[in-house]
Design a protein around this motif. Structure first.
Motif, PDB file in Angstrom:
ATOM      1  N   UNK A 183      -5.506   9.836  -0.184  1.00  0.00           N
ATOM      2  CA  UNK A 183      -4.413   9.499   0.716  1.00  0.00           C
ATOM      3  C   UNK A 183      -4.762   8.156   1.331  1.00  0.00           C
ATOM      4  N   UNK A 184      -3.886   7.183   1.093  1.00  0.00           N
ATOM      5  CA  UNK A 184      -4.044   5.879   1.724  1.00  0.00           C
ATOM      6  C   UNK A 184      -2.673   5.224   1.829  1.00  0.00           C
ATOM      7  N   UNK A 185      -2.624   3.942   2.106  1.00  0.00           N
ATOM      8  CA  UNK A 185      -1.353   3.265   2.342  1.00  0.00           C
ATOM      9  C   UNK A 185      -0.503   3.139   1.081  1.00  0.00           C
ATOM     10  N   UNK A 186      -1.085   3.371  -0.082  1.00  0.00           N
ATOM     11  CA  UNK A 186      -0.331   3.369  -1.338  1.00  0.00           C
ATOM     12  C   UNK A 186      -0.103   4.769  -1.888  1.00  0.00           C
ATOM     13  N   UNK A 187      -0.787   5.755  -1.342  1.00  0.00           N
ATOM     14  CA  UNK A 187      -0.718   7.134  -1.844  1.00  0.00           C
ATOM     15  C   UNK A 187      -0.424   8.100  -0.700  1.00  0.00           C
ATOM     16  N   UNK A 188       0.864   8.300  -0.387  1.00  0.00           N
ATOM     17  CA  UNK A 188       1.216   9.243   0.682  1.00  0.00           C
ATOM     18  C   UNK A 188       1.086  10.686   0.216  1.00  0.00           C
ATOM     19  N   UNK A 189       1.112  11.566   1.165  1.00  0.00           N
ATOM     20  CA  UNK A 189       1.140  12.991   0.852  1.00  0.00           C
ATOM     21  C   UNK A 189       2.511  13.339   0.260  1.00  0.00           C
ATOM     22  N   UNK A 190       2.521  14.379  -0.564  1.00  0.00           N
ATOM     23  CA  UNK A 190       3.772  14.814  -1.165  1.00  0.00           C
ATOM     24  C   UNK A 190       3.874  16.326  -1.022  1.00  0.00           C
TER      25      UNK A 190
END
Length: 190
Positions: A3-10
């Motif tokens: 999880x980071x600024x390019x990979x949000x939670x879904x």
């Protein structure tokens, strides 16, 4: 789970299914919640630190989407969005929301040293820097790597990645989870 600024939670309002309260010391008023595996690891880690005379506390752990909305909003109101984005995740982008992250403190140091760089000079900060990997944790936002992680150095922010990954990262000298996974840095939101 990255999880980071390019990979949000879904979905953005994701809530872990297996949150439990580990038996570890916490800061005033803090309800500690972590995913089951991370909670067991943090209990072992705190016990080992305690046997070395180091008193670690949890200052923050799982945060719901709604809590992150409030926290991030308060940072934006205080210092503007650009500055807030260097120290707080937007809702749905927070590692705390995974139940795999926690912020630590040192029980023997005053509140002036909570959530500040001075944590690295405390007994707790030095101990986790040297031993967290043995229990599956990494200091998630190391110094000088904001262009990769998107966040300023936070010696208090630990992320559970599992013992195999944490030990491999340490052995290979890989400082960030992004680099370990072979992904590009995420200095800003897409």
């Amino acid at each position: 789970m990255l999880v980071n600024k390019h990979h949000p939670l879904n979905p953005l309002d994701y809530q872990p299914p297996d949150l439990v309260t580990p038996n570890v010391p916490a800061g005033p008023g803090e309800l500690v919640l972590l995913r089951r595996e991370a909670a067991a690891a943090v209990e072992r880690m705190f016990a080992a630190a305690g046997s070395n005379g180091v008193s670690i506390t949890v200052q923050s752990s799982y945060r719901s989407y709604a809590t992150q909305v409030s926290l991030y909003g308060s940072y934006v109101a205080q210092k503007g969005q650009e500055s807030a984005d260097t120290s707080s995740a937007r809702p749905g982008y927070s590692e705390h929301q995974t139940g795999l992250a926690l912020d630590i403190g040192d029980a023997n140091v005053g509140a002036d040293c909570e959530f500040t760089i001075c944590v690295e000079e405390t007994a707790a900060g030095r101990w986790v820097a040297a031993h967290a990997a043995d229990y599956g944790f990494v200091v998630r936002y190391p110094p000088g790597l904001q262009a990769v992680t998107g966040y300023l150095y936070e010696p208090w922010h630990l992320r559970y990645v599992g013992t195999a990954a944490a030990l491999d990262m340490r052995a290979r000298g890989i400082p960030t989870y992004e680099q370990y996974l072979g992904l590009q840095g995420a200095p800003g939101y897409k």
